[in-house]
Every structure is written in structure tokens, then in C-alpha cells.
Design an enzyme around this catalytic site. Structure first.
Site, PDB file in Angstrom:
ATOM      1  N   GLU A   1      80.934 -78.770 -69.464  1.00 34.50           N
ATOM      2  CA  GLU A   1      81.272 -79.796 -68.476  1.00 34.50           C
ATOM      3  C   GLU A   1      80.254 -80.911 -68.601  1.00 34.50           C
ATOM      4  O   GLU A   1      79.204 -80.734 -69.232  1.00 34.50           O
ATOM      5  CB  GLU A   1      81.239 -79.206 -67.056  1.00 34.50           C
TER       6      GLU A   1
ATOM      7  N   SER B   1      74.264 -77.413 -72.220  1.00 36.57           N
ATOM      8  CA  SER B   1      73.306 -76.355 -72.563  1.00 36.57           C
ATOM      9  C   SER B   1      73.140 -75.380 -71.402  1.00 36.57           C
ATOM     10  O   SER B   1      73.059 -74.175 -71.592  1.00 36.57           O
ATOM     11  CB  SER B   1      71.952 -76.971 -72.916  1.00 36.57           C
TER      12      SER B   1
ATOM     13  N   ASP C   1      78.071 -65.148 -79.564  1.00 34.24           N
ATOM     14  CA  ASP C   1      77.240 -64.327 -80.465  1.00 34.24           C
ATOM     15  C   ASP C   1      77.940 -64.120 -81.813  1.00 34.24           C
ATOM     16  O   ASP C   1      77.304 -64.013 -82.844  1.00 34.24           O
ATOM     17  CB  ASP C   1      76.970 -62.946 -79.854  1.00 34.24           C
TER      18      ASP C   1
ATOM     19  N   ARG D   1      78.555 -68.083 -83.448  1.00 31.21           N
ATOM     20  CA  ARG D   1      77.394 -68.905 -83.834  1.00 31.21           C
ATOM     21  C   ARG D   1      77.010 -68.687 -85.298  1.00 31.21           C
ATOM     22  O   ARG D   1      76.642 -69.633 -85.987  1.00 31.21           O
ATOM     23  CB  ARG D   1      76.214 -68.627 -82.901  1.00 31.21           C
TER      24      ARG D   1
ATOM     25  N   GLY E   1      71.445 -92.882-103.479  1.00 31.64           N
ATOM     26  CA  GLY E   1      71.082 -94.282-103.233  1.00 31.64           C
ATOM     27  C   GLY E   1      72.153 -94.982-102.418  1.00 31.64           C
ATOM     28  O   GLY E   1      72.767 -94.374-101.535  1.00 31.64           O
ATOM     29  N   GLY E   2      72.422 -96.250-102.737  1.00 33.68           N
ATOM     30  CA  GLY E   2      73.392 -97.047-101.979  1.00 33.68           C
ATOM     31  C   GLY E   2      74.768 -96.393-101.884  1.00 33.68           C
ATOM     32  O   GLY E   2      75.456 -96.478-100.858  1.00 33.68           O
TER      33      GLY E   2
ATOM     34  N   GLU F   1      78.421 -75.250 -79.680  1.00 33.94           N
ATOM     35  CA  GLU F   1      78.163 -73.794 -79.571  1.00 33.94           C
ATOM     36  C   GLU F   1      76.682 -73.482 -79.361  1.00 33.94           C
ATOM     37  O   GLU F   1      76.160 -72.498 -79.880  1.00 33.94           O
ATOM     38  CB  GLU F   1      78.742 -73.030 -80.759  1.00 33.94           C
TER      39      GLU F   1
HETATM   40  N1  COS Z   1      75.863 -61.459 -74.640  1.00 29.89           N
HETATM   41  C1  COS Z   1      76.264 -60.860 -73.488  1.00 29.89           C
HETATM   42  N2  COS Z   1      75.765 -61.166 -72.265  1.00 29.89           N
HETATM   43  C2  COS Z   1      74.806 -62.098 -72.228  1.00 29.89           C
HETATM   44  C3  COS Z   1      74.323 -62.756 -73.367  1.00 29.89           C
HETATM   45  C4  COS Z   1      74.893 -62.397 -74.603  1.00 29.89           C
HETATM   46  N3  COS Z   1      74.499 -62.976 -75.717  1.00 29.89           N
HETATM   47  N4  COS Z   1      73.363 -63.625 -73.006  1.00 29.89           N
HETATM   48  C5  COS Z   1      73.247 -63.525 -71.683  1.00 29.89           C
HETATM   49  N5  COS Z   1      74.134 -62.604 -71.212  1.00 29.89           N
HETATM   50  C6  COS Z   1      74.332 -62.221 -69.817  1.00 29.89           C
HETATM   51  C7  COS Z   1      72.999 -61.843 -69.196  1.00 29.89           C
HETATM   52  O1  COS Z   1      72.734 -60.467 -69.392  1.00 29.89           O
HETATM   53  C8  COS Z   1      73.221 -62.162 -67.750  1.00 29.89           C
HETATM   54  O2  COS Z   1      73.969 -61.129 -67.138  1.00 29.89           O
HETATM   55  P1  COS Z   1      73.589 -60.604 -65.656  1.00 29.89           P
HETATM   56  O3  COS Z   1      73.815 -61.808 -64.764  1.00 29.89           O
HETATM   57  O4  COS Z   1      74.549 -59.490 -65.430  1.00 29.89           O
HETATM   58  O5  COS Z   1      72.151 -60.225 -65.746  1.00 29.89           O
HETATM   59  C9  COS Z   1      74.134 -63.388 -67.783  1.00 29.89           C
HETATM   60  O6  COS Z   1      74.786 -63.359 -69.076  1.00 29.89           O
HETATM   61  C10 COS Z   1      73.369 -64.672 -67.618  1.00 29.89           C
HETATM   62  O7  COS Z   1      72.354 -64.722 -68.633  1.00 29.89           O
HETATM   63  P2  COS Z   1      71.076 -65.665 -68.532  1.00 29.89           P
HETATM   64  O8  COS Z   1      70.336 -65.332 -67.265  1.00 29.89           O
HETATM   65  O9  COS Z   1      70.340 -65.597 -69.818  1.00 29.89           O
HETATM   66  O10 COS Z   1      71.752 -67.079 -68.307  1.00 29.89           O
HETATM   67  P3  COS Z   1      71.187 -68.502 -68.422  1.00 29.89           P
HETATM   68  O11 COS Z   1      71.936 -69.362 -67.491  1.00 29.89           O
HETATM   69  O12 COS Z   1      69.704 -68.517 -68.287  1.00 29.89           O
HETATM   70  O13 COS Z   1      71.629 -68.835 -69.935  1.00 29.89           O
HETATM   71  C11 COS Z   1      71.536 -69.959 -72.033  1.00 29.89           C
HETATM   72  C12 COS Z   1      70.889 -69.576 -70.706  1.00 29.89           C
HETATM   73  C13 COS Z   1      70.799 -71.219 -72.457  1.00 29.89           C
HETATM   74  C14 COS Z   1      71.313 -68.849 -73.034  1.00 29.89           C
HETATM   75  C15 COS Z   1      73.048 -70.190 -71.931  1.00 29.89           C
HETATM   76  O14 COS Z   1      73.349 -71.041 -70.857  1.00 29.89           O
HETATM   77  C16 COS Z   1      73.636 -70.774 -73.195  1.00 29.89           C
HETATM   78  O15 COS Z   1      73.833 -70.092 -74.204  1.00 29.89           O
HETATM   79  N6  COS Z   1      73.918 -72.084 -73.153  1.00 29.89           N
HETATM   80  C17 COS Z   1      74.569 -72.777 -74.233  1.00 29.89           C
HETATM   81  C18 COS Z   1      76.026 -72.735 -74.006  1.00 29.89           C
HETATM   82  C19 COS Z   1      76.750 -73.203 -75.194  1.00 29.89           C
HETATM   83  O16 COS Z   1      76.622 -72.660 -76.276  1.00 29.89           O
HETATM   84  N7  COS Z   1      77.556 -74.241 -74.966  1.00 29.89           N
HETATM   85  C20 COS Z   1      78.358 -74.769 -75.996  1.00 29.89           C
HETATM   86  C21 COS Z   1      79.778 -74.597 -75.602  1.00 29.89           C
HETATM   87  S1  COS Z   1      80.834 -74.152 -76.884  1.00 29.89           S
HETATM   88  S2  COS Z   1      81.046 -75.785 -77.890  1.00 29.89           S
END
Ligand code: COS
Length: 397
Positions: A137, A142, A246, A249, A346-347, A370
């Protein structure tokens, strides 16, 4: 001709090598024409034709599980990476068309009900339906958890309200895997599939980017989607989104690797033929240094990417750390590799219609979508710290 010796690495089975070689031949001979230019209609038509051709010739079957028209029982990350790398070497848009079918439907493959899988996945594999992944959004890129789009249960539907932006395939997708909040103002995210064309759903903007792709801003105003379209459990959407990322990426890293390999091929061909200072460019130590650095970065990227894919496929482990490393390193290094290729040209290197100029524009977004490079560093650091803490507390017990 790109180096193919890596296909003999122990990360791969014989069928992986066969897949990469067959797809390379297909991309040479059967890729639909790529219409260059910024016009949305041309880009949309090209992407639709690419999805159709990839579906017709069976390549999209790698995006879904075997029970729903796919090839492998579960998504095989090494195959997805090899396909993206190979398509990326030929065409950024062909890679994009393939990648979005996988990312847009990946959450359904991994977390969807049987009925939902049946409803969407065979059509993704055949190229009949175009998929999209709607997470970002305007104020939640991020920081994905900051999203404000809401999902409210009403009888046998969920009502969606809010906006999503920078959505790849926005405007041409048939359905969107959408992430939104199910508790008012709270933290619980849920995933749901929304079909394009539902009342209350509108594409309010098409976004122009440096390397043209279908990209849009979506608006939902009391848009009702069936409750049966929920992906995974209500409130588990963050886990659904991040587990999907996961897997995908590593594949973004693979696409960057394909771009980088093409840049090295182009630069080597150029260095061998370009005459200067009474020799060819390839005789100059300063050019050789560039080619050596490019080859090193490519091999190091490939090792990280296929390590991550192998760990997921064979060891069946969570690869949050490995995938973040693969994406971060391969996309950042590909940018540098391509920049060196442009410099050797180059160019000509900044001239429209020359492949390295196109690669220079194509690779940039991969360091952002991502999960930007900075997000990957957050993810890696958290994994390192968590593993250390776990070991320390394990040691005390
Ligand atoms: N696989 C499964 N579960 C995951 C996970 C993963 N890789 N990473 C985190 N989680 C779970 C955590 O365990 C947590 O669960 P609980 O609430 O039950 O404890 C929950 O998800 C939230 O995790 P976290 O506290 O790490 O969340 P944050 O808000 O701090 O996340 C990042 C931070 C930066 C890692 C996350 O927001 C992110 O990846 N942002 C980028 C998003 C992105 O890629 N956007 C592009 C869109 S696609 S073009």
C-alpha cells in the site's frame, strides 16, 4: 552463450538440467514477439501473449502442485529459479509473466483449501487466468504490517475496503491474492482471493515504470468476495504472505542472475570484437578486470540462489535467511554486473535498442520488489540474532 556448467552442480537432479536446456531452446524459437515501448496496450498485449504461450507449452505447470495441473507434488524452487533465470536471459517481460503466475497463486498452492485450489490453480497452469499478489500500500511497502485495507465478514462474504498499489499485473490480472486487516485498526492480517471485475473493485491508476510492465493501483469500495476465498486461516495472513515470499525471493535473485549472465555474454562478445588502441577491448587488462569481477559475482549469486532453493526442496526447511541472502546479493550484484557491461559498451551501452541498456532498466526494480535490499538485511540480521539467542538459551538449559 551463457555458461551452463553450473547445471552439473550437486544442487540439481538430471531433470533440472534437462528443463533448463529445453526451456532455453524454447525461448530461442517460440517466445512471442516482445513489443517495445511504453504504451499500456502494447505491454498488456505482450504479457497476455506471453502467459498464453507459457501456458500452452507447459511451462506454467511449474507454478502449481501436481494435483492441480502442475509438475511436482509441491512447488519445486529449483525449477522455478531455473525457469526465471533462463527466461530472464532472453526477456525481462517473459520472466515477469512467468513469475507473477507463480507469486500470484503461490499462497493458494501452499495454504488454500482444496476447493480454492481447484477453482484457481488449473487455470493458472494453463495460462487461462492471470494471477497477481496484492500486499503493498502507499504507506505500507517495506513495513507490510502497516497496511490499512480492511476485510470485514458479512454473511458468506468478506467486504474489502481500501487501496493497494504497485501491484504487478494490476490491470490485466483475472484474480488478486489480497492481504488485508480483519480486526478493525488491529494487527491481524488475512489473505483472500478477489476476482477482477467484482462490483466495488476498480483499477484507479496505471503506473509507468522505467522498464514497462503492467503495474497498477487498485481501489476497493465495499467489494464483496466469497468467504470461501479465504487463503489459510483468518488472521494468519502475515505468515501466508511471508512464507510465500520465502519461496519467491530466491526466484527474484534467479531472474537477476539471468539478466547478469546475459550482460556478461553481451560484454564478452563486445570485448572480443571491439578494436581500440591497436588491439581488441578484450586485450586490455582494465576490461579483463571487469569481466573477471562480473563472472565472480555471477557464480557467487548462483551459489546463494541454488543453495536456498536446494535447502527448501531437499531439506524441506524454512529458508527465510537463505532466500533473503540470495535475493539481496544476486539483485545488488546484477545491478553492478550490468553497469559494467554498459561501461564496456561505451556510448552504445546507453543507446535504446541495445540489450545492455534494456537490462540496465529491467534489473532496477528487482532490488525493490518482494522486499527491498534493506528489508532483506533486516530479515537476515533478525535470523542471525534469533539463532544466536536460541543457541545461548539452549546452552543454559
Ligand atoms: N515465514 C512465516 N512467518 C513469518 C515469517 C516468515 N518468513 N516472517 C515473519 N513471520 C511471522 C512472525 O513469526 C510473526 O508471527 P507472530 O505474530 O505469530 O509472532 C509475524 O509473521 C510478524 O512477523 P514480524 O514481527 O517479523 O513482522 P514485522 O512487521 O516486524 O515484519 C518485515 C518485518 C520487514 C520482515 C516484513 O514487514 C517484510 O518482509 N516486509 C517486506 C514486505 C515485502 O516484501 N513487500 C513487497 C511486496 S511484494 S512486491
Amino acid at each position: 552463450m551463457a555458461d551452463k556448467t553450473f547445471l552439473d552442480w550437486p544442487f540439481f537432479e538430471p531433470h533440472h538440467k534437462a528443463l533448463a536446456l529445453k526451456l532455453d531452446g524454447w525461448a530461442h524459437d517460440a517466445l512471442p514477439p516482445i513489443v517495445e515501448g511504453d504504451a499500456h496496450d502494447d505491454v498488456d498485449a505482450t504479457c497476455r501473449a506471453l502467459v498464453k504461450a507459457l501456458g500452452r507449452d507447459g511451462w506454467l505447470r511449474y507454478c502449481v502442485p501436481a494435483a492441480f495441473g502442475g509438475v511436482h507434488e509441491t512447488l519445486d524452487v529449483r525449477s522455478l529459479c531455473l525457469i526465471r533465470e533462463t527466461l530472464g536471459r532472453h526477456s525481462g517481460l517473459a520472466d515477469f509473466a512467468f513469475a507473477m503466475q507463480g507469486l500470484g497463486s503461490g499462497a493458494i498452492s501452499m495454504f488454500g483449501s482444496e476447493a480454492l485450489k481447484k477453482k484457481y490453480l488449473p487455470a493458472v497452469a494453463s495460462g487461462e487466468k492471470i494471477a497477481a499478489f496484492a500486499l503493498s500500500e502507499e504507506n505500507a511497502g517495506s513495513d507490510a504490517a502497516a497496511m490499512t485495507t480492511s476485510l470485514t465478514r458479512k454473511d458468506d462474504t468478506y467486504v474489502v475496503n481500501g487501496e493497494k498499489t504497485w501491484i504487478s499485473n494490476g490491470g490485466i490480472a483475472d484474480f488478486y491474492t489480497l492481504f488485508a486487516k480483519t480486526d478493525d485498526g488491529g494487527k491481524k492480517v488475512s489473505a483472500v482471493v478477489v476476482d477482477a471485475g467484482l462490483p466495488g473493485f476498480e483499477i484507479v491508476e496505471r503506473i509507468d515504470v522505467i522498464a514497462p510492465h503492467p503495474l497498477g493501483r487498485l481501489q476497493f469500495k465495499n467489494c464483496e468476495t466469497p468467504a470461501a476465498n479465504l487463503v489459510g486461516e483468518e488472521g494468519a495472513g502475515f505468515k501466508v504472505a511471508l512464507s510465500t515470499l520465502d519461496i519467491f525471493r530466491s526466484t527474484v535473485g534467479a531472474a537477476a542472475l539471468g539478466f547478469a549472465r546475459r550482460a556478461l555474454d553481451e560484454a564478452t562478445t563486445r570485448a572480443l570484437s571491439r578494436k581500440m588502441f591497436g588491439a581488441t577491448l578484450s586485450d586490455l587488462p582494465i576490461a579483463q578486470e571487469k569481466l573477471a569481477e562480473m563472472a565472480l559475482d555471477i557464480d557467487a549469486s548462483a551459489l546463494l540462489i541454488y543453495r536456498s532453493a536446494w535447502t527448501k526442496d531437499v531439506q524441506k526447511k524454512r529458508v527465510t535467511r537463505e532466500a533473503a541472502m540470495a535475493k539481496l546479493f544476486a539483485t545488488d550484484q546484477a545491478q553492478l554486473v550490468i553497469d559494467k557491461a554498459v561501461q564496456l559498451f561505451g556510448g552504445l551501452g546507453v543507446t535504446k535498442g541495445v540489450k545492455v541498456e534494456e537490462l540496465y532498466r529491467e534489473v532496477r526494480a528487482l532490488r525493490i520488489y518482494e522486499g527491498a535490499s534493506e528489508v532483506q538485511k533486516i530479515v537476515i540480521a533478525r535470523q542471525v540474532l534469533d539463532a544466536f539467542r536460541a543457541e545461548q538459551s539452549g546452552g543454559k538449559e
